[in-house]
Design an enzyme around this catalytic site. Structure first.
Site, PDB file in Angstrom:
ATOM      1  N   ARG A 279       0.825  -1.204   0.000  1.00  9.67           N
ATOM      2  CA  ARG A 279       0.000   0.000   0.000  1.00  9.67           C
ATOM      3  C   ARG A 279       0.864   1.262   0.000  1.00  9.67           C
ATOM      4  O   ARG A 279       0.532   2.252  -0.652  1.00  9.67           O
ATOM      5  CB  ARG A 279      -0.951  -0.003   1.199  1.00  9.67           C
ATOM      6  CG  ARG A 279      -1.976   1.122   1.170  1.00  9.67           C
ATOM      7  CD  ARG A 279      -3.058   0.932   2.200  1.00  9.67           C
ATOM      8  NE  ARG A 279      -2.534   1.021   3.569  1.00  9.67           N
ATOM      9  CZ  ARG A 279      -3.293   0.896   4.663  1.00  9.67           C
ATOM     10  NH1 ARG A 279      -4.588   0.670   4.548  1.00  9.67           N
ATOM     11  NH2 ARG A 279      -2.756   0.976   5.869  1.00  9.67           N
TER      12      ARG A 279
ATOM     13  N   LYS B 186      -2.873   6.667   1.668  1.00 11.14           N
ATOM     14  CA  LYS B 186      -2.725   6.993   3.094  1.00 11.14           C
ATOM     15  C   LYS B 186      -1.734   8.146   3.226  1.00 11.14           C
ATOM     16  O   LYS B 186      -0.611   7.995   3.719  1.00 11.14           O
ATOM     17  CB  LYS B 186      -2.262   5.764   3.878  1.00 11.14           C
ATOM     18  CG  LYS B 186      -2.554   5.836   5.377  1.00 11.14           C
ATOM     19  CD  LYS B 186      -2.292   4.497   6.043  1.00 11.14           C
ATOM     20  CE  LYS B 186      -2.538   4.532   7.538  1.00 11.14           C
ATOM     21  NZ  LYS B 186      -3.961   4.712   7.885  1.00 11.14           N
TER      22      LYS B 186
ATOM     23  N   GLU C 246     -16.549   5.892   3.565  1.00  7.71           N
ATOM     24  CA  GLU C 246     -15.987   5.219   4.733  1.00  7.71           C
ATOM     25  C   GLU C 246     -16.133   6.099   5.962  1.00  7.71           C
ATOM     26  O   GLU C 246     -16.552   7.256   5.878  1.00  7.71           O
ATOM     27  CB  GLU C 246     -14.524   4.846   4.504  1.00  7.71           C
ATOM     28  CG  GLU C 246     -13.584   6.006   4.243  1.00  7.71           C
ATOM     29  CD  GLU C 246     -12.148   5.530   4.041  1.00  7.71           C
ATOM     30  OE1 GLU C 246     -11.627   4.818   4.933  1.00  7.71           O
ATOM     31  OE2 GLU C 246     -11.547   5.866   3.005  1.00  7.71           O
TER      32      GLU C 246
END
Length: 289
Positions: free
Chosen positions: A29, A131, A167
């Site tokens: 990620r 992120k 989310e």
């Protein structure tokens, strides 16, 4: 600026090992995020070496097996150097911090209440799936407003139609159908791909559940049998209600399917249950208490 980070945990297992939990997922990620932000991709071996060094140097601070604690790891990659103009940073630094943390649920798992907020978490075709530091800074004010209104967590809808679920502030949403046969989680290019969510989906498949990753509207959410928020810190939080424009939708909090998934994942983390997918990354050994 160019700044991305990760979050994962190391655990002291039943057999006396100290293991990071699925760090290769976090390494991948971070590489994906670096690619999107024009940063150098950190090779998996370098990422693993960084977390291994931190754990080995601080192994005395890894909470012992049976304490319900863990060692939280925060790898980060940030650009720096003598540059004022917009563009790729001259240099990049990979670092990693760590800290012991206790069990998130000190008094048992209790349902929490969420509120749909009138903010957008990320723009379409933006960096919602990365992120990066900016995504979380933008959530500080909305999350505080939700908390000030008496809600533990904020829920974002899609920025285009304000209809589909994106989310929570720091967690993905997962739901179980009323017939307990299917796990559903929202699909959107703006959602951060949770490592915990991916593992829960795999465990659900292992247990014979169907898994659907697809757009999930707020109206359809009302028809779900169980609703949860999932992430590294909590694994799963049970959602007791979602409030939107003053209308409160209650959910079943006797979530036997979600709790079964929770117990399975926690068991793998501590070496109590079989690690069939190779998620435990052995770093070193530590005598059992």
């Amino acid at each position: 600026g160019q700044s991305i980070f990760e979050g994962l945990k190391a655990f002291h297992t039943k057999d006396g090992r100290v293991c990071a939990f699925n760090p290769k997922g976090n390494a991948e990620r971070m590489r994906n995020g670096a690619r999107r932000l024009g940063m150098p991709e950190v090779p998996e071996a370098v990422f693993l070496e960084a977390i291994e060094r931190v754990v080995k140097d601080n192994v005395d601070y890894v909470p012992p097996y049976g304490s319900e604690g863990s060692f939280y790891l925060r790898p980060f990659l940030t650009g720096h150097g003598a540059k004022l103009g917009l563009g790729v940073a001259p240099k990049f630094m990979l670092g990693c911090m760590g800290s012991p943390v206790g069990n998130y649920y000190k008094n048992g798992i209790k349902p929490i209440n969420a509120a749909v907020i009138d903010y957008d978490r990320a723009a379409p075709r933006g960096v919602g799936d990365v992120k990066c530091a900016g995504n979380y800074a933008a959530d500080v004010k909305p999350a505080k407003e939700a908390q000030d209104a008496g809600f533990e967590i904020a829920l974002y809808l899609d920025p285009k139609e304000r209809k589909y679920i994106e989310e929570f502030s720091t967690s993905n949403l997962i739901a179980i159908s009323k017939d307990k046969s299917t796990l559903i989680t929202p699909k959107s290019d703006s959602i951060l791909p949770s490592i915990t969510n991916v593992m829960l989906q795999q465990i659900a498949k292992d247990k014979g559940l169907k898994v659907e990753r697809r757009p999930l509207s707020l109206d359809e959410l009302k028809e779900m049998g169980e609703v949860g928020a999932c992430g590294t810190a909590v694994v799963i939080s049970i959602i007791g209600s979602v409030t939107h424009k003053g209308e409160r939708q209650q959910f079943n909090t006797d979530c036997d399917v979600l709790m079964d998934l929770y117990e399975e994942l926690r068991g793998i983390q501590t070496g109590v249950r079989p690690d069939n997918h190779g998620w435990l990354h052995h770093i070193c050994d530590k005598p059992l208490p």
